[in-house]
Design a protein around this motif. Structure first.
Motif, mmCIF file in Angstrom:
data_model
loop_
_atom_site.group_PDB
_atom_site.id
_atom_site.type_symbol
_atom_site.label_atom_id
_atom_site.label_comp_id
_atom_site.label_asym_id
_atom_site.label_seq_id
_atom_site.Cartn_x
_atom_site.Cartn_y
_atom_site.Cartn_z
ATOM 1 N N VAL A 43 4.986 31.218 17.026
ATOM 2 C CA VAL A 43 6.140 31.419 16.150
ATOM 3 C C VAL A 43 6.551 30.083 15.560
ATOM 4 C CG1 VAL A 43 6.967 33.443 17.409
ATOM 5 C CG2 VAL A 43 7.769 31.175 18.071
ATOM 6 N N ASP A 44 7.227 30.149 14.417
ATOM 7 C CA ASP A 44 7.743 28.926 13.798
ATOM 8 C C ASP A 44 9.001 28.485 14.521
ATOM 9 O OD1 ASP A 44 5.797 28.632 11.799
ATOM 10 O OD2 ASP A 44 6.774 30.188 10.590
ATOM 11 N N SER A 45 9.153 27.176 14.655
ATOM 12 C CA SER A 45 10.337 26.604 15.293
ATOM 13 C C SER A 45 10.624 25.257 14.641
ATOM 14 C CB SER A 45 10.091 26.427 16.797
ATOM 15 O OG SER A 45 9.348 25.255 17.033
ATOM 16 N N PRO A 46 11.782 24.662 14.948
ATOM 17 C CA PRO A 46 12.064 23.317 14.415
ATOM 18 C C PRO A 46 11.034 22.292 14.883
ATOM 19 C CG PRO A 46 14.064 24.305 15.309
ATOM 20 C CD PRO A 46 12.930 25.206 15.672
ATOM 21 N N LEU A 47 10.318 22.614 15.959
ATOM 22 C CA LEU A 47 9.299 21.694 16.474
ATOM 23 C C LEU A 47 7.946 21.908 15.818
ATOM 24 C CD1 LEU A 47 10.119 22.108 20.279
ATOM 25 C CD2 LEU A 47 10.801 20.214 18.791
ATOM 26 N N GLY A 48 7.826 22.962 15.001
ATOM 27 C CA GLY A 48 6.541 23.369 14.438
ATOM 28 C C GLY A 48 6.137 24.688 15.072
ATOM 29 N N GLU A 86 5.001 31.832 21.479
ATOM 30 C CA GLU A 86 6.185 32.664 21.641
ATOM 31 C C GLU A 86 6.705 32.535 23.071
ATOM 32 O OE1 GLU A 86 7.305 37.037 20.105
ATOM 33 O OE2 GLU A 86 5.570 36.921 21.433
ATOM 34 N N GLY A 87 8.014 32.380 23.210
ATOM 35 C CA GLY A 87 8.614 32.221 24.531
ATOM 36 C C GLY A 87 8.818 30.771 24.925
ATOM 37 N N TRP A 88 8.157 29.873 24.209
ATOM 38 C CA TRP A 88 8.370 28.455 24.472
ATOM 39 C C TRP A 88 9.566 28.006 23.659
ATOM 40 C CZ3 TRP A 88 3.532 24.894 24.990
ATOM 41 C CH2 TRP A 88 2.634 25.460 25.880
ATOM 42 N N GLY A 89 10.208 26.930 24.105
ATOM 43 C CA GLY A 89 11.335 26.396 23.361
ATOM 44 C C GLY A 89 11.488 24.918 23.624
ATOM 45 N N GLY A 90 12.331 24.316 22.849
ATOM 46 C CA GLY A 90 12.597 22.903 23.042
ATOM 47 C C GLY A 90 13.648 22.701 24.109
#
Length: 118
Positions: free
Chosen positions: A81-86, A90-94
């Motif tokens: 998935v797209d995130s502010p980290l790139g 899915e399920g991972w986060g900063g």
């Protein structure tokens, strides 16, 4: 003379701890046996230092593959998935690693985790 100080340390002179006369083995065969034993230990230490270096390099490569290049076991089937980290799985986060360590139960008390998280 050896005395106990207020801090619990033992105070004394060098002569209190080091004998004034050391006896060395006089026979050459005994000295050679001792030298062979010490040499074998030196070889073992050098071998272990090489192993440690290899293991450290392996750990760095594994970290780079799994957490930087995101080629962890099962990454072919993972959804990203797209995130502010790139793009991340899915399920991972900063977030700060300390929070995740506390979430994993590394520290077993709320007090220690709150101290870790500041």
């Amino acid at each position: 003379m050896i005395q106990e100080s207020n801090g619990g340390f033992v105070i004394g002179s060098k002569a209190d701890f080091w004998p004034t006369h050391l006896q060395w083995p006089h026979s050459l065969p005994t000295q050679r046996k001792i030298a062979a034993i010490l040499s074998a230990y030196d070889d073992l230490i050098e071998n272990n230092l090489r192993r440690i270096k290899i293991l450290e390099e392996m750990a760095q490569n594994l970290y780079r593959e799994w957490l930087v290049k995101l080629r962890f076991p099962g990454h072919e089937q993972a959804r990203f998935v797209d995130s502010p980290l790139g793009r991340i799985p899915e399920g991972w986060g900063g977030g700060h690693y300390r929070k995740h360590v506390c979430d994993l139960g590394r520290w077993n008390t709320i007090k220690s985790c709150s101290r870790i998280l500041g």
